[in-house]
Structures are given as structure tokens and as C-alpha cells.
Design a protein around this motif. Structure first.
Motif, PDB file in Angstrom:
ATOM      1  N   LEU A   1      -8.038  58.914  22.188  1.00 23.61           N
ATOM      2  CA  LEU A   1      -7.836  57.403  22.013  1.00 23.61           C
ATOM      3  C   LEU A   1      -6.911  56.473  22.676  1.00 23.61           C
ATOM      4  CD1 LEU A   1      -6.342  55.775  19.008  1.00 23.61           C
ATOM      5  CD2 LEU A   1      -3.943  56.759  20.218  1.00 23.61           C
ATOM      6  N   TYR A   2      -7.736  55.456  22.502  1.00 26.56           N
ATOM      7  CA  TYR A   2      -7.579  53.907  23.143  1.00 26.56           C
ATOM      8  C   TYR A   2      -7.745  52.545  22.391  1.00 26.56           C
ATOM      9  CZ  TYR A   2     -12.451  52.702  21.326  1.00 26.56           C
ATOM     10  OH  TYR A   2     -13.407  52.288  20.841  1.00 26.56           O
ATOM     11  N   GLY A   3      -7.356  51.210  22.921  1.00 23.41           N
ATOM     12  CA  GLY A   3      -6.277  50.264  22.459  1.00 23.41           C
ATOM     13  C   GLY A   3      -5.055  50.444  22.443  1.00 23.41           C
ATOM     14  N   GLU A   4      -4.900  48.907  22.715  1.00 24.90           N
ATOM     15  CA  GLU A   4      -3.098  49.036  22.871  1.00 24.90           C
ATOM     16  C   GLU A   4      -2.038  49.275  21.952  1.00 24.90           C
ATOM     17  OE1 GLU A   4      -0.066  47.452  25.494  1.00 24.90           O
ATOM     18  OE2 GLU A   4      -1.894  46.936  26.361  1.00 24.90           O
ATOM     19  N   LEU A   5      -1.163  50.805  22.240  1.00 22.25           N
ATOM     20  CA  LEU A   5      -0.312  51.667  21.474  1.00 22.25           C
ATOM     21  C   LEU A   5       0.748  50.316  21.020  1.00 22.25           C
ATOM     22  CD1 LEU A   5       0.732  54.270  23.540  1.00 22.25           C
ATOM     23  CD2 LEU A   5      -1.575  54.396  21.888  1.00 22.25           C
ATOM     24  N   GLY A   6       0.863  49.970  19.197  1.00 22.88           N
ATOM     25  CA  GLY A   6       1.792  49.748  18.868  1.00 22.88           C
ATOM     26  C   GLY A   6       1.314  48.249  18.078  1.00 22.88           C
ATOM     27  N   GLU A   7       0.442  48.339  18.643  1.00 22.24           N
ATOM     28  CA  GLU A   7      -1.103  47.161  18.340  1.00 22.24           C
ATOM     29  C   GLU A   7      -1.819  46.329  17.499  1.00 22.24           C
ATOM     30  OE1 GLU A   7       0.063  43.871  18.921  1.00 22.24           O
ATOM     31  OE2 GLU A   7       2.092  44.847  20.673  1.00 22.24           O
ATOM     32  N   TRP A   8      -1.967  46.373  16.060  1.00 23.46           N
ATOM     33  CA  TRP A   8      -2.618  46.099  14.884  1.00 23.46           C
ATOM     34  C   TRP A   8      -4.001  45.675  15.156  1.00 23.46           C
ATOM     35  CZ3 TRP A   8      -1.391  48.645  10.819  1.00 23.46           C
ATOM     36  CH2 TRP A   8      -0.411  49.523  10.644  1.00 23.46           C
ATOM     37  N   ASP A   9      -4.082  45.026  16.677  1.00 24.45           N
ATOM     38  CA  ASP A   9      -5.347  45.124  16.685  1.00 24.45           C
ATOM     39  C   ASP A   9      -6.084  45.713  17.548  1.00 24.45           C
ATOM     40  OD1 ASP A   9      -3.987  43.624  18.629  1.00 24.45           O
ATOM     41  OD2 ASP A   9      -4.673  41.778  18.780  1.00 24.45           O
TER      42      ASP A   9
ATOM     43  N   THR B   1       6.400  56.982  34.667  1.00 23.56           N
ATOM     44  CA  THR B   1       6.211  58.440  33.964  1.00 23.56           C
ATOM     45  C   THR B   1       4.344  58.788  33.420  1.00 23.56           C
ATOM     46  OG1 THR B   1       7.785  58.354  32.542  1.00 23.56           O
ATOM     47  CG2 THR B   1       8.224  59.311  34.176  1.00 23.56           C
ATOM     48  N   GLU B   2       3.913  58.111  33.944  1.00 23.14           N
ATOM     49  CA  GLU B   2       3.136  57.470  32.837  1.00 23.14           C
ATOM     50  C   GLU B   2       1.820  57.859  33.280  1.00 23.14           C
ATOM     51  OE1 GLU B   2       2.681  53.440  30.220  1.00 23.14           O
ATOM     52  OE2 GLU B   2       3.943  54.782  29.203  1.00 23.14           O
ATOM     53  N   PHE B   3       1.165  58.961  33.963  1.00 29.87           N
ATOM     54  CA  PHE B   3       0.561  59.548  35.147  1.00 29.87           C
ATOM     55  C   PHE B   3      -0.649  59.688  34.322  1.00 29.87           C
ATOM     56  CE2 PHE B   3       3.697  62.583  34.839  1.00 29.87           C
ATOM     57  CZ  PHE B   3       3.371  63.567  35.008  1.00 29.87           C
ATOM     58  N   LEU B   4      -0.217  60.838  33.173  1.00 29.96           N
ATOM     59  CA  LEU B   4      -1.114  61.526  32.546  1.00 29.96           C
ATOM     60  C   LEU B   4      -1.524  60.848  31.222  1.00 29.96           C
ATOM     61  CD1 LEU B   4       0.663  65.183  32.498  1.00 29.96           C
ATOM     62  CD2 LEU B   4      -1.763  64.514  33.809  1.00 29.96           C
ATOM     63  N   PRO B   5      -3.434  61.214  30.857  1.00 25.30           N
ATOM     64  CA  PRO B   5      -4.265  60.463  30.070  1.00 25.30           C
ATOM     65  C   PRO B   5      -3.229  61.194  28.716  1.00 25.30           C
ATOM     66  CG  PRO B   5      -5.274  62.779  30.888  1.00 25.30           C
ATOM     67  CD  PRO B   5      -4.055  62.261  31.525  1.00 25.30           C
ATOM     68  N   VAL B   6      -2.032  61.554  28.043  1.00 20.40           N
ATOM     69  CA  VAL B   6      -1.411  62.237  27.469  1.00 20.40           C
ATOM     70  C   VAL B   6      -0.089  61.372  27.065  1.00 20.40           C
ATOM     71  CG1 VAL B   6      -0.526  63.815  27.891  1.00 20.40           C
ATOM     72  CG2 VAL B   6      -0.681  63.674  25.949  1.00 20.40           C
TER      73      VAL B   6
ATOM     74  N   PRO C   1      -0.960  62.854  21.487  1.00 20.72           N
ATOM     75  CA  PRO C   1      -2.112  62.509  21.953  1.00 20.72           C
ATOM     76  C   PRO C   1      -2.833  62.418  22.950  1.00 20.72           C
ATOM     77  CG  PRO C   1      -0.982  61.239  20.341  1.00 20.72           C
ATOM     78  CD  PRO C   1       0.092  62.976  21.217  1.00 20.72           C
ATOM     79  N   MET C   2      -4.731  62.935  23.237  1.00 17.13           N
ATOM     80  CA  MET C   2      -4.898  62.152  24.602  1.00 17.13           C
ATOM     81  C   MET C   2      -5.154  60.730  23.870  1.00 17.13           C
ATOM     82  SD  MET C   2      -8.143  64.761  25.631  1.00 17.13           S
ATOM     83  CE  MET C   2      -8.667  64.300  24.175  1.00 17.13           C
ATOM     84  N   TYR C   3      -4.877  60.015  25.831  1.00 16.07           N
ATOM     85  CA  TYR C   3      -4.829  58.398  25.526  1.00 16.07           C
ATOM     86  C   TYR C   3      -5.421  58.129  27.140  1.00 16.07           C
ATOM     87  CZ  TYR C   3      -3.132  53.625  25.599  1.00 16.07           C
ATOM     88  OH  TYR C   3      -3.303  52.416  25.361  1.00 16.07           O
ATOM     89  N   ALA C   4      -6.843  56.830  26.650  1.00 14.80           N
ATOM     90  CA  ALA C   4      -7.325  56.770  27.697  1.00 14.80           C
ATOM     91  C   ALA C   4      -7.037  55.362  28.191  1.00 14.80           C
ATOM     92  CB  ALA C   4      -8.970  56.761  27.535  1.00 14.80           C
ATOM     93  N   GLY C   5      -5.932  54.689  27.777  1.00 10.71           N
ATOM     94  CA  GLY C   5      -5.624  53.541  27.747  1.00 10.71           C
ATOM     95  C   GLY C   5      -6.321  52.179  27.137  1.00 10.71           C
ATOM     96  N   VAL C   6      -5.890  50.864  27.757  1.00 12.40           N
ATOM     97  CA  VAL C   6      -6.901  49.395  26.630  1.00 12.40           C
ATOM     98  C   VAL C   6      -8.154  49.787  25.910  1.00 12.40           C
ATOM     99  CG1 VAL C   6      -4.139  48.719  26.860  1.00 12.40           C
ATOM    100  CG2 VAL C   6      -6.750  48.603  28.429  1.00 12.40           C
ATOM    101  N   SER C   7      -8.671  50.304  27.605  1.00 10.10           N
ATOM    102  CA  SER C   7      -9.720  50.242  27.174  1.00 10.10           C
ATOM    103  C   SER C   7     -10.946  51.161  26.654  1.00 10.10           C
ATOM    104  CB  SER C   7     -10.892  49.049  28.632  1.00 10.10           C
ATOM    105  OG  SER C   7     -10.034  48.290  29.209  1.00 10.10           O
ATOM    106  N   PRO C   8     -12.256  51.663  26.232  1.00 10.29           N
ATOM    107  CA  PRO C   8     -12.727  52.334  25.601  1.00 10.29           C
ATOM    108  C   PRO C   8     -13.036  53.218  27.069  1.00 10.29           C
ATOM    109  CG  PRO C   8     -13.272  50.452  24.336  1.00 10.29           C
ATOM    110  CD  PRO C   8     -12.580  49.943  25.715  1.00 10.29           C
ATOM    111  N   PRO C   9     -13.095  54.431  26.568  1.00 16.73           N
ATOM    112  CA  PRO C   9     -13.216  55.249  27.236  1.00 16.73           C
ATOM    113  C   PRO C   9     -14.841  55.457  28.446  1.00 16.73           C
ATOM    114  CG  PRO C   9     -13.136  56.412  25.759  1.00 16.73           C
ATOM    115  CD  PRO C   9     -12.614  55.627  25.315  1.00 16.73           C
TER     116      PRO C   9
END
Length: 528
Positions: free
Chosen positions: A109-117, A334-339, A520-528
């Protein structure tokens, strides 16, 4: 006859009887669970990179509406199968799918978490692609309904607001802050009796379509608004159910089906899912079989090993880290993993366990490493065999049942590195905990006490950073079940093997597996 011989024979007969009953219960529950799938054609496909499963009546001739079925945070298609089967058994086409970063979806997953856009917009675009796929299925009549749980319910409600051709929305444990008086069309909110906050919001959502807009006047089970203009709304409260259990309740699936029948003016076949009780029986039978299979584990240490800690030592070794760990971690990144969330849990386990190991080392008088082997007292070959057998049962047998009837349990290859890192985190805690709570003189209740302290520690962490860790209280029932289940395995394996290392390693693998596969796996705010 020697009375001891007679007692032994009676005991053996009783054990054989229990084993036989467990096998019968397993077979019976499996038969009923698989019978729910009878008459349903179930096949897998991919929409882009999104894994989907299509459910429809076998030999389907008539066209019918398609129902998109989405899971919640840390969920998967398997968790929603009860709803998909109910829809298919009653003549609908159900299309269930894994969101980005969830289940068997290979991409994060990517994009700002908790934001509708942000991430939400990414997931809704994914949903749109699945809707186009569903609409083009040969037996689809073009009409669309959406159904989601928890996070998925809010996403589906928002998706329906932005897509006028969605005719109905069913929200399970619904939280939909964007809802207004007109959208989404024909909304059903189904919440558990223990989800009071969601019940209140459900009343507010329904009250929007009434004249006085008073939520307190809304009665569960009563329809407000009109199906003719799409303003129909209803709140259903399933008594005695919480956030996770609602997924396996036949009542919640049945209410969803009845709502769609009203929206689409259809008369379903009346099929009602009965999986909840049979799933419980299936796992109960597996627990009994685990108890019986523990008897075949080899003896690893004789005499038995372990600290056999006093209450004072228990409270110091496990209690002090319970308070220190969340305080130490609160100011640290502590957010050091893509999860999502799982990385914090891995660090929490690691720090908590390391502090316990240091405390145990201090209690041993800073014993030299050269003395550890004698203290552990394990036969290496027997330790490997016992650990491998218990792991096979937990991952192969219990894991198979979880994969079939609960959630996605076997990871895609992209998650394997996460599993290795999670294991590094969980291993110190479970090794220290097993060594502390086991031994010939171990206090009764020591094992539950240390798990309670760990949950209290997580509670403190949530209180210190609720925004990041707010999901953890919702899965508290799952944590409790896991601790009880693996606590039983731990007790039975120690009683047979005499060494805490067996369950320490197995429990560390099991919890690391759950963290790596579920969150969930998470790639950050930008597409992986």
C-alpha cells in the motif's frame, strides 16, 4: 487384578475415547464447513495485480447483481468468505479481493495513511478496477452493490458516494464519517453489540434521512427513508458480538443478504451461513488433538529445566519491562519496516524480551556464557525433533485451518524478509518468558500473569501514542486467543519435553508469522 494396572488401562481407554471424539468432531465440522461451499462455483483471477475470488451459483444461467466484498485493516479475502458464500448461495455474484499490502496482494500500500486523498484514494481506485471487472462478468446484470468490514466499510461507503451507479452499501462495523443525507444510496450498518461507538454512529447515519434527525430515536432493525429514491437506511445490532467475531456470525451475513434482496427486489434462496459454530468446533478438536499429540514429543531434558520463579521474581523480571518498554519506545522512531503497526510490535517484543533476559541473567549472578549449556541441559537432537514436530502442527495443521476458514496465513514471497526480522524481535521475549514461567516448581498462574503484563504494556504504549497504535485495541480478542492457544501448547510440550526452549522457539515463530503475514505492507507516501 492390580488396581494400578486397572487404573492405567482405564486411563488409556479414556485417552483413546477423547482422541476418537476429537477426530469425529474435526471430520464433522470440516464436512459442514465444506458443505457451505457446495453449489458455489469459486474461481480466482487477477485484476491488474489485485488478487480476486469470484463466487457465483454453480451452473448459473440467469443474470444477477454483483457484490464487491472488501476486508478491513490487516484482513484478507478469506476473512470475508462467509459474506461472499452467503451472497452466491442466494443467487448473487460476489467478487472478493485483497487490498494493496493485504492478504496475497504482492504489492505494498502507498499514500498518506488516514487521508482521503492519500492511501484511501489509492484503494478506491483499486476498487473501481475491480468493479469494472465485476460488471463485465458474463452473468452480471450490470447492477453493483458494495460490502465491506471496518476499514473496508468506510472505503466502500466513500466509493459508493463517488460512484452513483453503486445501488447499495453494506457496512459491517461501519465507520463512515463522509456520509451525508443523500449518499451513499441504500445504506445498511451492521455492528456488534460490543461496538457501542459504532452503534452510536450508525444511529447518526440513519437519522440523517429522518425529519427530526434525532439519533436517539433510531431503532435497530427498522428501515428509514425509501428504497425508491435510494435513501433507505437501517441499523442492525448483532448482540454478543465484537469487531472480529461479527465476520463469522451467520446473523450479520443474513442481514446483509436480506438488505440486498430488498434493494434489488429479489427473493433469495434463503441460505443462511452456519460457519461460526463449526469453525469453533474445528479448532477445539485441533486443540484436543494437539494435547494428545504432545505425548509423542521426545524428552529433551531430565530433570526439567526452568527458573520456577517466585511471585516476587515474576513481578520484577516481567513487570519492570512492562512499564519500561513503552516509555523507552515512546520518543523513538519505530517505523523501520515496510509494514504498518507490525514493526512497532516487533520492537516492543524485542525490547521487552531483552530486558527480561538481562534481569534473568542478573538473577543468575551474571553467569558466564560457558555455563549456559549446562543450565539449559537440552539434548540437541531431541530439541530439534521436538521443535520441528510442534512447528509442523502449528504451521502445517493449525495454519492450514486458518488459511482455509479464517484468513490468509501462508505468506507471499514478498513477506518472507519481514518474517525473518519479526522472528528476531519475538525470539527474546518468548525465550525469556518460557524460561521464567516454567520449571518443576513454577507457580500456577505464572504464565497467564506474564501475558497479562505484556498486554498492559501494549495498553500503555497505545495510551502514549494512540494515533499510531489505535488499531491494537480492536484486535485484543485475537491476541487473547493466540496467548491462550499457544499457552496450552507451551504447557503440554514442556510437561512432555521438560525444556522451555521448545515452546519458546515455536511461539516466537508463530507470533512472528502472524505479525509478518497479517499486518499491511506499506511503501510510504509515494508509489513503490
Amino acid at each position: 487384578m492390580n488396581p494400578f494396572t486397572q487404573l492405567s488401562a482405564s486411563s488409556i481407554e479414556a485417552r483413546h475415547l477423547v482422541t476418537g471424539l476429537a477426530i469425529v468432531a474435526f471430520a464433522l465440522s470440516l464436512f459442514h464447513l465444506l458443505s457451505d461451499r457446495a453449489g458455489v462455483e469459486r474461481w480466482h483471477a487477477e485484476v491488474g495485480s489485485t488478487p480476486v475470488t469470484v463466487y457465483q451459483p454453480e451452473g448459473m444461467q440467469e443474470q444477477a447483481p454483483a457484490v464487491l466484498v472488501s476486508h478491513g485493516f490487516a484482513g484478507s479475502r478469506q476473512m470475508m468468505e462467509g459474506f461472499a458464500l452467503t451472497m452466491a448461495q442466494n443467487g448473487y455474484i460476489a467478487v472478493s479481493f485483497d487490498y494493496l499490502g493485504h492478504g496475497r496482494h504482492p504489492e505494498p500500500l502507498y499514500g498518506e495513511l488516514g487521508e482521503w486523498d492519500g492511501a484511501a484514494a489509492v484503494l478506491m481506485e483499486q476498487t473501481r478496477q475491480v468493479m469494472e471487472f465485476a460488471r463485465d462478468l458474463p452473468n452480471s446484470d450490470g447492477r453493483i452493490a458494495v460490502l465491506g468490514h471496518s476499514l473496508g466499510s468506510g472505503l466502500m461507503a466513500r466509493f459508493a458516494q463517488l460512484n452513483e451507479d453503486v445501488d447499495a452499501t453494506v457496512g459491517i462495523s461501519l465507520f463512515a464519517p463522509k456520509t451525508d443525507e443523500q449518499t451513499p444510496k441504500n445504506l445498511l450498518s451492521v455492528v456488534g453489540g460490543f461496538e457501542n461507538r459504532l452503534k452510536i454512529q450508525g444511529q447518526e447515519l440513519v437519522a440523517m434521512v429522518t425529519d427530526d434527525h434525532e439519533p436517539d430515536d433510531i431503532r435497530p432493525g427498522q428501515t428509514y427513508g425509501s428504497f425508491d429514491d435510494g435513501t433507505a437506511r437501517r441499523l442492525e445490532v448483532i448482540r454478543g458480538i465484537e469487531h472480529v467475531g461479527i465476520l463469522f456470525s451467520s446473523r450479520s451475513a443474513d442481514q446483509a443478504r436480506l438488505w440486498l434482496d430488498e434493494v434489488f427486489d429479489r427473493s433469495g434462496g434463503g441460505f443462511t451461513l452456519s460457519s461460526g459454530g463449526w469453525i469453533a468446533l474445528l479448532f477445539a478438536s485441533l486443540v484436543v488433538l494437539a494435547y494428545r499429540l504432545a505425548a509423542v514429543l521426545p524428552v529433551v531434558s531430565s530433570p526439567a529445566r526452568g527458573v520456577s520463579a517466585s511471585w516476587k521474581k515474576l513481578l520484577l523480571v516481567a513487570g519492570a519491562p512492562a512499564l519500561a518498554t513503552p516509555i523507552l519506545l515512546a520518543p523513538l522512531p519505530t517505523e523501520f519496516l515496510p509494514v504498518v503497526v507490525g514493526d512497532y510490535l516487533a520492537v516492543h517484543f524485542a525490547v521487552y524480551g531483552t530486558l527480561m533476559l538481562v534481569a534473568l541473567w542478573w538473577y543468575s549472578g551474571w553467569q558466564a556464557p560457558s555455563q549456559w549449556y549446562a543450565t539449559i541441559g537440552a539434548d540437541p537432537k531431541r530439541l530439534i525433533v521436538a521443535t520441528a514436530l510442534l512447528l509442523f502442527f502449528c504451521l502445517g495443521v493449525i495454519g492450514w485451518a486458518l488459511e482455509q476458514f479464517i484468513t490468509s496465513f501462508y505468506p507471499v514471497s514478498e513477506r518472507l524478509p519481514l518474517l525473518a526480522v519479526m522472528f528476531i524481535g519475538t525470539l527474546p521475549f518468548f525465550l525469556a518468558d518460557e524460561w521464567l514461567t516454567r520449571g518443576d516448581g513454577a507457580k500456577r498462574g505464572a504464565y497467564p500473569l506474564t501475558k497479562l503484563l505484556f498486554l498492559v504494556s501494549l495498553g500503555i504504549a497505545v495510551a502514549l501514542d494512540y494515533e499510531s497504535l489505535s488499531f491494537l485495541p480492536m484486535i485484543l480478542p485475537v491476541w487473547i486467543i493466540f496467548f491462550i492457544l499457544y499457552g496450552l501448547f507451551s504447557r503440554w510440550s514442556f510437561r512432555r519435553t521438560g525444556n522451555p526452549l521448545v515452546a519458546g522457539i515455536v511461539n516466537a515463530v508463530a507470533f512472528a508469522w502472524a505479525l509478518a503475514v497479517t499486518f499491511p505492507m506499506y511503501a510510504g507516501v509515494s508509489p513503490p
